[in-house]
Design an enzyme around this catalytic site. Structure first.
Site, PDB file in Angstrom:
ATOM      1  N   GLN A 134       0.892  -1.325  -0.106  1.00  0.00           N
ATOM      2  CA  GLN A 134      -0.069  -0.020  -0.071  1.00  0.00           C
ATOM      3  C   GLN A 134       0.726   1.285   0.076  1.00  0.00           C
ATOM      4  O   GLN A 134       2.006   1.441   0.840  1.00  0.00           O
ATOM      5  CB  GLN A 134      -0.902  -0.180   1.080  1.00  0.00           C
ATOM      6  CG  GLN A 134      -1.887  -1.250   1.207  1.00  0.00           C
ATOM      7  CD  GLN A 134      -3.082  -0.596   0.143  1.00  0.00           C
ATOM      8  OE1 GLN A 134      -3.122   0.281  -0.353  1.00  0.00           O
ATOM      9  NE2 GLN A 134      -4.187  -1.552   0.148  1.00  0.00           N
ATOM     10  N   GLU A 186      -3.108 -17.229  -3.078  1.00  0.00           N
ATOM     11  CA  GLU A 186      -2.671 -16.099  -4.062  1.00  0.00           C
ATOM     12  C   GLU A 186      -1.860 -17.030  -5.098  1.00  0.00           C
ATOM     13  O   GLU A 186      -1.340 -17.963  -5.037  1.00  0.00           O
ATOM     14  CB  GLU A 186      -1.521 -15.361  -3.589  1.00  0.00           C
ATOM     15  CG  GLU A 186      -0.749 -14.410  -4.577  1.00  0.00           C
ATOM     16  CD  GLU A 186      -1.438 -13.480  -5.251  1.00  0.00           C
ATOM     17  OE1 GLU A 186      -1.589 -13.452  -6.375  1.00  0.00           O
ATOM     18  OE2 GLU A 186      -2.133 -12.604  -4.539  1.00  0.00           O
ATOM     19  N   ASP A 246      -9.449  -8.885  -1.366  1.00  0.00           N
ATOM     20  CA  ASP A 246      -8.715  -7.815  -1.846  1.00  0.00           C
ATOM     21  C   ASP A 246      -8.059  -7.968  -3.276  1.00  0.00           C
ATOM     22  O   ASP A 246      -6.945  -8.234  -3.709  1.00  0.00           O
ATOM     23  CB  ASP A 246      -7.528  -7.526  -0.849  1.00  0.00           C
ATOM     24  CG  ASP A 246      -6.834  -6.223  -0.893  1.00  0.00           C
ATOM     25  OD1 ASP A 246      -7.513  -5.240  -1.804  1.00  0.00           O
ATOM     26  OD2 ASP A 246      -5.713  -6.094  -0.627  1.00  0.00           O
ATOM     27  N   CYS A 276     -10.404  -1.183  -4.744  1.00  0.00           N
ATOM     28  CA  CYS A 276      -9.587   0.111  -4.913  1.00  0.00           C
ATOM     29  C   CYS A 276     -10.213   1.249  -6.156  1.00  0.00           C
ATOM     30  O   CYS A 276      -9.832   2.375  -6.231  1.00  0.00           O
ATOM     31  CB  CYS A 276      -8.185  -0.097  -5.326  1.00  0.00           C
ATOM     32  SG  CYS A 276      -7.820  -1.043  -6.647  1.00  0.00           S
TER      33      CYS A 276
END
EC number: 2.1.1.35
Length: 566
Positions: free
Chosen positions: A389, A439, A488, A516
């Site tokens: 981030q 992931e 996310d 986002c």
């Protein structure tokens, strides 16, 4: 995921050919290299629907954009957008991925629209605007910069660069938050309407407001700065590209006026600019692919680490000359004038001079290949290209919100989906019984494992796999536990198969979604809530609360956390 905008984009991610481009006859067939340059933006590591596009011909002479959009939806075509050029009987349809495009091709083949049998085919990606050759526009010769947006022509350069990099710079922070709050509420209103269209049920999505960033100025811990020519023909400028790319502008402005860039980064940029101006090798042109100095990436951390990564195109230099350049560069930042910047890590990448900037050599000149960042009481190894981030203190606000909203406890097993390098799962590991990070990018999983080991986290597991391949096994394994999921994803969201998989995992009653770019993620949010069907098994989720977090002051961007339950 972070809205990864290190500098204003130098290529619009999705553009259609102008009428002039389509009508102007070509007198010379472009070379293969020229054609590759014209589509060079496709080689960049960024999402663009130009990769997945169909061309529709033989449309009715008079048709409305809204009517065409409605008809395609009725057919079940899952498109991202439609472009209708001025050319009659003609349209482009862009898709999110190859699967949706091929499905659209099948659905549109043989389709008739108002009696016209539609012709459909694969479409080529649009040409990069800087390579378009259209007819001169009226009054172009009256402008100092013919391709410039007339509305900005008389603005000082300092204002132009701020308008481009930090569009909300001239508003007070209270005004910025109010503006973003309005944007979020408008989005939620549209989302409510889309959910109603799919479920025939009126819904109201509560909005808890927007949480401010703890730091407003100089918050970015990573920026990418381009080398190029300034507005006044200043050579070897280092900063952000600015101006409307659709108007053909490709200039670089100093970040010294940008509020989101820290003083430490500005100092590095200034000294890097001084250095390359002292060298005979020129800056690299993305249009001509001539020159050497292309880009400077800077990462900083709260632990006073400063990593710089240089993108250097080999040009006509010999290997010996490049090695000499590295030595002089290293000396400048360790012993020379640049030592005032206190750089701790230097990576020097040598690339070929071609579209896509192929890496041919990467050398660590100083320090480690990563810096160490602190997030809460945890430490993370962050490499030059790794996702992290951009606003560290803002990320702490976001992760605290997740922890409180999802009511995590020592009986909870947390599925961290699209976990990247493990920041969310690791920071929440002390609040739950166990964390399972999933992931599909193996390198990111290796980074996550190293970060867990660095922090002595023992109740966390990382799996390098697609969620649909492991979810059933995980649901069965933790059937006796409270199983919650945090998603996310990248800005464009995840494939609908991931949502279908989560819908079918009945043991997951609580799901947190971090968006986002909520507009691009709308398809995911609607699919989570649509009624049970053959494609979407399991009870639908309900959006019970939403909260925005301002991770990007002075820009329109924000992170939206949506809590779903069923």
């Amino acid at each position: 995921m972070e809205e990864e905008i290190e500098a204003p984009m130098t290529v619009e991610s999705s553009v259609e050919p102008s009428k002039e481009e389509m009508e102007t006859p070509m007198t010379v067939e472009p070379s293969a290299d020229r054609k590759k340059e014209e589509k060079g933006y496709l080689a960049r590591d960024e999402y663009t629907s130009e990769r997945f596009k169909l061309e529709i011909n033989n449309l009715p002479k008079y048709f409305g954009f809204g009517d065409l959009k409605k008809k395609l939806k009725q057919l079940g075509v899952n498109f991202v957008k439609i472009k209708v050029p001025k050319t009659p009987n003609h349209a482009y349809v862009n898709f999110r991925n190859e699967e949706d495009k091929e499905k659209g091709l099948k659905l549109l083949t043989g389709w008739s629209f108002r009696g016209n049998r539609i012709e459909v085919s694969h479409a080529k990606p649009a040409t990069d605007i800087l390579f378009r050759t259209g007819k001169p526009k009226k009054n172009d010769n009256k402008r100092e910069h013919p391709a410039e947006n007339p509305a900005d022509a008389d603005l000082p350069d300092e204002v132009k660069i701020q308008n481009s990099a930090t569009p909300l710079w001239n508003l007070s922070y209270a005004e910025q938050l109010a503006k973003k709050s309005t944007i979020v509420q408008e989005f939620l209103g549209g989302l409510e309407q889309k959910i109603k269209e799919t479920s025939s049920k009126t819904v109201t999505i509560p909005f808890e407001g927007i949480k401010p960033s703890p730091v407003i100025d100089g918050y970015r811990n990573k920026c990418e700065f381009s080398c190029g020519k300034g507005n006044n023909s200043d050579d070897k400028m280092v900063g952000f590209r600015y101006g409307e790319y659709r108007y053909g502008i490709d200039r670089v402005g100093s970040p010294s006026v940008c509020k989101n860039v820290s003083d430490e980064m500005k100092l590095v940029v200034q000294h890097f600019q001084d250095y390359i101006r002292s060298r005979t090798s020129s800056w690299y042109s993305g249009e001509t692919h001539i020159g050497c100095w292309r880009q400077l990436t800077v990462r900083t951390s709260r632990l006073n680490h400063i990593l710089i990564m240089i993108s250097f195109c080999q040009g006509q230099l010999s290997p010996e000359e490049i090695e000499e350049e590295k030595k002089i560069f290293l000396n400048y930042f360790t012993q020379g004038a640049g030592s005032i910047c206190k750089v701790t890590n230097i990576i020097f990448n040598v690339e070929k001079n071609k579209a896509g900037n192929e890496l041919i050599q990467s050398e660590l000149l100083l320090g480690d290949s990563y810096i160490v960042e602190k997030l809460f009481d945890f430490q993370f190894h962050v490499s030059a290209k790794a996702f992290f981030q951009a606003n560290t203190q803002g990320a702490e606000v976001l992760y605290s919100l997740i922890k409180d909203s999802m009511k995590l406890d020592n009986e909870t097993v947390l599925l961290d989906i699209c976990c990247g390098t493990g920041t969310i799962g690791i920071t929440l590991s002390n609040s739950v019984k166990e964390v399972v990070g999933i992931e599909m990018i193996k390198d990111a999983v290796e980074d996550a494992k190293r970060n867990a080991k660095l922090n002595n986290i023992n109740n966390i597991e990382f799996i390098a796999e697609k969620i649909e391949n492991v979810i059933n096994k995980l649901v069965k394994k933790y059937s006796q536990h409270r199983l919650v999921a945090i998603l996310d994803p990248p800005r464009a969201g995840v494939h609908r198969r991931v949502i279908q998989t989560l819908r079918s995992a009945e043991n997951i009653k609580v799901l947190g979604y971090i968006a986002c770019n909520p507009q691009l993620a709308t398809h995911n949010l609607v699919d989570l809530t649509r009624p049970r069907s053959r494609n979407y098994q399991g009870e639908p989720f309900e959006a019970v609360t939403t909260t925005a977090v301002d991770l990007f002051p002075h820009t329109p961007h924000y992170e939206l956390f949506i809590l779903f339950q069923r």
